[in-house]
Design a protein around this motif. Structure first.
Motif, PDB file in Angstrom:
ATOM      1  N   THR A   7     -11.228  -7.523 -13.246  1.00  0.00           N
ATOM      2  CA  THR A   7     -10.045  -6.949 -13.880  1.00  0.00           C
ATOM      3  C   THR A   7      -8.781  -7.110 -13.062  1.00  0.00           C
ATOM      4  OG1 THR A   7     -10.523  -4.774 -12.931  1.00  0.00           O
ATOM      5  CG2 THR A   7     -11.432  -5.253 -15.131  1.00  0.00           C
ATOM      6  N   HIS A   8      -8.882  -7.103 -11.734  1.00  0.00           N
ATOM      7  CA  HIS A   8      -7.723  -7.319 -10.862  1.00  0.00           C
ATOM      8  C   HIS A   8      -8.188  -7.384  -9.415  1.00  0.00           C
ATOM      9  CE1 HIS A   8      -8.074  -2.891 -10.893  1.00  0.00           C
ATOM     10  NE2 HIS A   8      -7.534  -2.927  -9.690  1.00  0.00           N
ATOM     11  N   LEU A   9      -7.318  -7.788  -8.539  1.00  0.00           N
ATOM     12  CA  LEU A   9      -7.618  -7.770  -7.119  1.00  0.00           C
ATOM     13  C   LEU A   9      -7.575  -6.331  -6.640  1.00  0.00           C
ATOM     14  CD1 LEU A   9      -8.018  -9.457  -4.490  1.00  0.00           C
ATOM     15  CD2 LEU A   9      -5.532  -9.355  -4.224  1.00  0.00           C
ATOM     16  N   GLN A  49      -1.051   1.738   0.029  1.00  0.00           N
ATOM     17  CA  GLN A  49      -1.018   1.585  -1.433  1.00  0.00           C
ATOM     18  C   GLN A  49      -0.135   0.399  -1.796  1.00  0.00           C
ATOM     19  OE1 GLN A  49       0.519   5.337  -2.875  1.00  0.00           O
ATOM     20  NE2 GLN A  49      -1.527   6.070  -3.326  1.00  0.00           N
ATOM     21  N   LEU A  50      -0.581  -0.376  -2.786  1.00  0.00           N
ATOM     22  CA  LEU A  50       0.219  -1.480  -3.312  1.00  0.00           C
ATOM     23  C   LEU A  50       0.593  -1.258  -4.771  1.00  0.00           C
ATOM     24  CD1 LEU A  50      -1.615  -4.558  -1.768  1.00  0.00           C
ATOM     25  CD2 LEU A  50       0.474  -3.437  -0.961  1.00  0.00           C
ATOM     26  N   GLY A  51       0.003  -0.295  -5.431  1.00  0.00           N
ATOM     27  CA  GLY A  51       0.274  -0.045  -6.849  1.00  0.00           C
ATOM     28  C   GLY A  51      -0.890  -0.475  -7.706  1.00  0.00           C
ATOM     29  N   ASP A  52      -1.025   0.150  -8.870  1.00  0.00           N
ATOM     30  CA  ASP A  52      -2.097  -0.149  -9.824  1.00  0.00           C
ATOM     31  C   ASP A  52      -3.483  -0.070  -9.181  1.00  0.00           C
ATOM     32  OD1 ASP A  52      -0.306  -0.517 -11.926  1.00  0.00           O
ATOM     33  OD2 ASP A  52      -0.107  -2.660 -11.532  1.00  0.00           O
ATOM     34  N   GLY A  53      -3.654   0.854  -8.218  1.00  0.00           N
ATOM     35  CA  GLY A  53      -4.941   1.030  -7.576  1.00  0.00           C
ATOM     36  C   GLY A  53      -5.273   0.002  -6.512  1.00  0.00           C
ATOM     37  N   GLN A  54      -4.380  -0.934  -6.266  1.00  0.00           N
ATOM     38  CA  GLN A  54      -4.611  -1.956  -5.257  1.00  0.00           C
ATOM     39  C   GLN A  54      -4.196  -1.436  -3.881  1.00  0.00           C
ATOM     40  OE1 GLN A  54      -2.231  -5.083  -6.902  1.00  0.00           O
ATOM     41  NE2 GLN A  54      -3.875  -5.841  -8.187  1.00  0.00           N
TER      42      GLN A  54
END
Length: 136
Positions: A7-9, A49-54
């Motif tokens: 779904t994402h990195l 934190q990088l955003g969107d749970g990343q």
């Protein structure tokens, strides 16, 4: 058989040698928010934190990673402002080859880890901007 449903990195990890220098760069210069590492970790690691749970994980080791083209990329909404930010911080900017519809450059953290700073001016369209064939 169905493929893996990525779904994402989730995160990227890089090696650091000096916690104070790394924290000054990633929190101070990049402005990332540090969050607590898992309480089960019994080694030095900084999480951001990088955003969107990343998240970005910095793992302390006695020696830096070898210098190479490896990197991770941070997307920004205004790459011109980002360039100016790094110039005012006296951090060397390394320009790089073009990708259609984006502007980007590289910086390095105190341990030499390469970080790409990128702004997509239009979403990447492999049909319009991609190579004629996949590398073999």
């Amino acid at each position: 058989m169905a493929g893996l449903n990525v779904t994402h990195l989730d995160h990227c990890s890089v090696l650091i040698t000096d916690v104070a220098q790394a924290r000054a760069f990633y929190a101070g210069v990049l402005g990332l928010k540090e969050i607590p590492k898992p309480k089960t970790f019994d080694f030095v690691a900084l999480w951001f934190q990088l955003g969107d749970g990343q998240t970005l994980h910095l793992l302390q080791k006695p020696q830096p990673d070898s210098r190479s083209p490896r990197h991770f990329a941070l997307r920004v909404p205004d790459v011109a402002q980002a360039r100016e930010h790094f110039r005012t911080q006296r951090i060397e900017i390394q320009e790089t080859g073009p990708i259609p519809h984006c502007d980007r450059f590289f910086v390095s953290d105190p341990d030499g880890n390469r970080i790409e700073i990128i702004q997509w001016l239009e979403p990447y369209d492999p049909a319009a901007s991609g190579a004629g064939q996949l590398d073999t």
